[in-house]
Design an enzyme around this catalytic site. Structure first.
Site, PDB file in Angstrom:
ATOM      1  N   ASP A 512       0.760  -1.255   0.000  1.00  0.00           N
ATOM      2  CA  ASP A 512       0.000   0.000   0.000  1.00  0.00           C
ATOM      3  C   ASP A 512       0.797   1.316   0.000  1.00  0.00           C
ATOM      4  O   ASP A 512       0.972   1.940  -1.013  1.00  0.00           O
ATOM      5  CB  ASP A 512      -0.981  -0.010   1.174  1.00  0.00           C
ATOM      6  CG  ASP A 512      -1.957  -1.186   1.097  1.00  0.00           C
ATOM      7  OD1 ASP A 512      -1.680  -2.146   0.347  1.00  0.00           O
ATOM      8  OD2 ASP A 512      -2.999  -1.151   1.771  1.00  0.00           O
ATOM      9  N   GLU A 746      -2.355  -8.309  12.598  1.00  0.00           N
ATOM     10  CA  GLU A 746      -2.050  -7.965  11.212  1.00  0.00           C
ATOM     11  C   GLU A 746      -0.586  -7.544  11.047  1.00  0.00           C
ATOM     12  O   GLU A 746       0.070  -7.874  10.069  1.00  0.00           O
ATOM     13  CB  GLU A 746      -2.966  -6.823  10.775  1.00  0.00           C
ATOM     14  CG  GLU A 746      -2.868  -6.464   9.303  1.00  0.00           C
ATOM     15  CD  GLU A 746      -3.760  -5.270   8.955  1.00  0.00           C
ATOM     16  OE1 GLU A 746      -4.144  -4.500   9.864  1.00  0.00           O
ATOM     17  OE2 GLU A 746      -4.055  -5.102   7.758  1.00  0.00           O
TER      18      GLU A 746
HETATM   19  C1  6A9 Z   1     -10.696  -1.893   3.288  1.00  0.00           C
HETATM   20  C2  6A9 Z   1     -12.272  -1.641   5.136  1.00  0.00           C
HETATM   21  C3  6A9 Z   1     -14.387  -2.949   7.770  1.00  0.00           C
HETATM   22  C4  6A9 Z   1      -3.993  -4.520   3.448  1.00  0.00           C
HETATM   23  O1  6A9 Z   1      -4.846  -8.510   4.134  1.00  0.00           O
HETATM   24  C5  6A9 Z   1      -5.566  -7.916   3.133  1.00  0.00           C
HETATM   25  C6  6A9 Z   1      -4.873  -6.666   2.635  1.00  0.00           C
HETATM   26  C7  6A9 Z   1      -3.495  -7.011   2.110  1.00  0.00           C
HETATM   27  O2  6A9 Z   1      -3.620  -7.725   0.914  1.00  0.00           O
HETATM   28  C8  6A9 Z   1      -2.659  -5.797   1.829  1.00  0.00           C
HETATM   29  O3  6A9 Z   1      -1.368  -6.189   1.475  1.00  0.00           O
HETATM   30  N1  6A9 Z   1      -4.814  -5.691   3.730  1.00  0.00           N
HETATM   31  C9  6A9 Z   1      -2.598  -4.899   3.035  1.00  0.00           C
HETATM   32  O4  6A9 Z   1      -1.835  -3.766   2.756  1.00  0.00           O
HETATM   33  C10 6A9 Z   1      -6.151  -5.277   4.194  1.00  0.00           C
HETATM   34  C11 6A9 Z   1      -6.890  -4.518   3.132  1.00  0.00           C
HETATM   35  C12 6A9 Z   1      -8.278  -4.165   3.475  1.00  0.00           C
HETATM   36  C13 6A9 Z   1      -8.884  -3.306   2.397  1.00  0.00           C
HETATM   37  C14 6A9 Z   1     -10.353  -3.123   2.545  1.00  0.00           C
HETATM   38  C15 6A9 Z   1     -12.096  -1.902   3.677  1.00  0.00           C
HETATM   39  C16 6A9 Z   1     -13.260  -2.552   5.729  1.00  0.00           C
HETATM   40  O5  6A9 Z   1     -13.608  -2.090   7.006  1.00  0.00           O
END
Ligand code: 6A9
Length: 776
Positions: A512, A746
């Site tokens: 990100d 996380e």
């Molecule tokens: C946002 C909000 C209830 C961010 O683990 C999943 C991803 C990874 O692939 C990525 O590398 N996470 C990491 O930088 C989480 C991403 C969540 C995005 C959705 C919506 C929901 O609120």
């Protein structure tokens, strides 16, 4: 230039499925082809629930209520805002049984299930839910357990009520045939008859599964009285006459809900059985002592298999550390979901978003509370662990993902497929764009699976079915994410707004807000993507060779992309002393309060708060991007560097430097010396991949250290030492944080080691199991 029809055709491409036969033809997850996996805890977003691998099937679930507070706090879907001190699967074999512990305030629940194969429709299962007061001294308090069955547009349910007690539900659905669900009489926690309990039930319609909690909540009333003989009379909350939800559009409700509520004193136990109509010679109901025995057998088998697979006892881990690792694996298995529906997608050729073709996805999820859905690059990491436990499972998951591919070779990065998933995502994040990539980590899993011993005709024919899709997938990256020079690559879809963000994000890379060129441009070359493509090329060559398909081009690509001289030419930043991205970049950027002009006579307090905007103090120019961190490590992480590369020594040094990447808890994502270390991207966007420790990248780092430690070269001893230290640090911290907080997280703070971001996050953080087992 295209004409109306041509434009329409172009616009349809994004939603046109890949023409190759599906790896998993219709029905291959169904009860006939795969009865063993038909039912499962495939609803990871609820604390406890099961569904079959079927489109819109009837589902089962649990809710509970502590009858203590003045208001009813219903627990159902996994919510961080519930603030539970801990929950997760302690044991789960991914197939036949699971045991979960849920700690709520004042109360601990154990939820267990066991499946029993038989008949034509996926067999039977039993649930056992046991509840205790949290500590022995607690007042015996009241709890309500609410068990439900709900349809989702298909199938029928009939309630069977005696007095006010919903005794059982019979039903039918396309793939389940006839079935019978029995809510057994509650007992004490050891299974003895219980004196008293109160019963309520609900028969309601819901717009869909995503509104079940609301339907139940809106029907609760505390007009009921619990009156155990000899005890005080107590009012309690229970489901009452159902009122339709306000504000729902006038459409036929999708879901029929039948719910059995039992209210009783702690400690207690309730069992539920699902019996499949086509299961003819059932030896007897799977309840009570029989269920205990089955559970015990599964637990023993799990323990044995766990040790055979990971050897943690043999490696000298304490029983507590072993339980931690078992919980990590189990929670990833228990976090497998089966989703059915369609993404909403857009390409440059559509004016409006389009529904993607409907289909299934069987996948693990990063987080049961916050991200209970499929993410493409997360899944590669998940399956690195699960492929050790159950390679057939990983093969199926990869097939599900590749079957989501469109004719272009694109797979939507985040899979938000049904109403339940959409209910959890803010609207601006739902749309998936077909220029958006995500690291092709499924190649990591394929690489792992190809190493498995005993590759027979079955594995070969699997690869053969996969191959046409792999080819197009690889081609898609190669063309749509190509960089400005041969053998360079560039993530498309970076944030374009250069005024608002300290550094425009690159969500597609998975990293990100990791700093990239300050001014996105087609001149960029991204180091991480180049390394991913080297990996992909190598695995493609290997698969092609194994199948007797032309492999030369893949081999050529792999060789070119791992040629250390070319890599240095394109990505080695001599002045910075690191591998780096290249692009239109200025180091001299910052966020500043916007100056707001004050009109004459205007009182300052009436002005809107000034926004933070980006200022660029020195104009950007084409150069390497100084941001030491995970991206700079990629040639090492994906093992492209030759063991005698002088750069390897430098990288190991940067990793071990406490000023830079080393912390006692793991490697930080961005060096402390890096200009954007721990910097906000906007006022409301705190640092994410700008310092904190992420376990997927740390896994790749330990794995690479293990690799270089095994190869002769000038840095071998350094790699050996770092390997041991980094491995020990990661294990110690994740275990400590789990013991203290009840969860895997996380990410982890590089200054305190504490878990950060969302929890539970048993996605790639569970890779700690492989670090413990030294499986790379
Ligand atoms: C946002 C909000 C209830 C961010 O683990 C999943 C991803 C990874 O692939 C990525 O590398 N996470 C990491 O930088 C989480 C991403 C969540 C995005 C959705 C919506 C929901 O609120």
């Amino acid at each position: 230039a295209y004409g109306l029809y041509g434009r329409w055709r172009l616009g349809r491409r994004v939603v046109t499925p890949h023409p190759a036969p599906r790896v998993l033809p219709a029905g291959s997850s169904g009860p006939r082809a795969a009865p063993e996996r038909f039912w499962g805890s495939y609803r990871p977003h609820v604390y406890f629930g099961m569904r079959p691998r079927s489109a819109r099937p009837p589902v089962a679930g649990l809710m509970w209520l502590r009858q203590a507070a003045a208001e009813a706090r219903l627990r159902h879907t996994c919510e961080q805002s519930d603030g539970l001190p801990g929950y997760g699967w302690l044991l789960h074999d991914g197939l036949r049984f699971g045991a979960q512990e849920i700690r709520d305030r004042g109360l601990t629940l154990r939820t267990e299930f066991v499946k029993r194969p038989g008949g034509e429709h996926g067999g039977d299962w039993s649930w056992r839910v046991t509840a205790w007061p949290q500590s022995a001294g607690d007042q015996p308090s009241l709890v309500s357990l609410l068990f439900y069955v709900a349809t989702d547009g298909q199938g029928t349910l009939q309630p069977h009520v005696e007095n006010t007690r919903l005794v059982s539900v019979t039903g039918t659905s396309e793939e389940l045939g006839h079935f019978n669900i029995t809510f057994h009489k509650p007992t004490t926690e050891t299974g003895e008859a219980l004196g008293y309990a109160s019963y309520n039930h609900l028969d309601a319609r819901s717009p869909g599964l995503h509104r079940l909690t609301d339907v139940v909540k809106s029907s609760l009333s505390n007009r009921f009285v619990y009156a155990a003989p000899g005890g005080p009379k107590r009012r309690y909350f229970a489901v009452d006459t159902y009122q339709a939800l306000p504000g729902e559009p006038d459409q036929a409700p999708q879901s029929h809900l039948l719910l059995h509520q039992v209210t009783l004193a702690l400690p207690c136990r309730v069992e539920v059985t699902f019996e499949s109509g086509s299961f003819a010679e059932r030896p007897g109901s799977l309840v009570g002592a029989v269920l205990s025995e089955e559970l015990a057998g599964h637990v023993a088998a799990f323990e044995r298999r766990f040790e055979e697979t990971f050897s943690l006892a043999r490696k000298g881990f304490t029983p507590q550390q072993q339980s931690f690792a078992k919980a990590a694996l189990s929670n990833m298995l228990g976090g497998m979901g089966y989703f059915h529906g369609h993404s909403i997608v857009q390409s440059a050729h559509n004016q409006h978003p389009l529904p993607y073709p409907e289909g299934p996805l069987f996948t693990a999820v990063p987080s049961r509370s916050f991200f209970p859905r499929g993410f493409l690059w997360d899944e590669g990491f998940h399956q690195l662990l699960l492929a050790r436990w159950d390679p057939a499972l990983s093969r199926e998951v990869i097939a599900h993902w590749l079957d989501l591919m469109n004719v272009e070779g694109w797979i939507p990065r985040e899979q938000i497929l049904d109403d339940e998933a959409r209910a959890k995502v803010p609207p601006e994040f739902i749309l998936q764009h077909n220029e958006a990539a995500n690291p092709p980590t499924l190649f990591l899993v394929l690489q792992q699976l190809l190493r498995e011993p005993g590759q027979g005709p079955k594995e070969l024919s699997y690869l053969r079915r996969l191959f046409p899709r792999l080819r197009t997938w690889y081609e898609w990256y190669n063309t749509t994410q190509a960089g400005p020079l041969p053998y360079t690559f560039r993530w498309r879809g970076r944030d374009q707004d250069t005024d608002r963000f300290l550094n425009p994000k690159t969500l597609t890379s998975g990293l990100d807000d990791y700093p990239r060129a300050s001014h996105p441009s087609p001149a960029e070359r991204h180091l991480d993507l180049r390394c991913w493509m080297a990996l992909a090329s190598g695995v493609m060559a290997q698969v092609a060779e194994r199948l007797g398909e032309p492999a030369a081009e893949y081999r050529h690509m792999q060789q070119a992309l791992s040629d250390n001289a070319l890599l240095e030419e394109q990505h080695w930043a001599e002045q910075l002393g690191m591998f780096a991205d290249y692009g239109n970049h200025s180091q001299a950027v910052g966020l500043q309060r916007e100056k707001v002009a004050v009109g004459p006579g205007q009182p300052p307090h009436q002005l809107p708060a000034p926004r933070l905007v980006r200022v660029v103090r020195k104009p950007p120019k084409l150069q390497f991007v100084g941001a030491l961190g995970y991206v700079s490590l990629f040639p090492f992480l994906l093992q492209l560097l030759r063991p005698d590369s002088p750069r390897l020594g430098g990288i190991l040094g940067d990793m071990r430097s406490e000023e830079k990447l080393w912390s006692p808890y793991g490697l930080r994502s961005l060096a402390r010396t890096s200009p954007l270390y721990m910097k906000h991207n906007t006022e409301h966007d705190p640092p994410y991949w700008r310092g904190p420790i992420w376990i997927n990248m740390n896994y790749l780092a330990v794995r690479a250290l293990h690799h270089y430690a095994s190869l002769e070269g000038p840095y071998q001893q350094q790699a050996v030492a770092l390997y041991q230290e980094l491995r020990a640090n990661l294990i110690a911290n994740l275990y400590r944080q789990y013991a203290a907080s009840g969860y895997l997280w996380e990410q982890y703070s590089d200054s305190t080691g504490q878990g950060r971001g969302c929890y539970p996050f048993t996605g790639w953080s569970a890779l700690v199991v492989l670090v413990m087992a030294e499986e790379y």
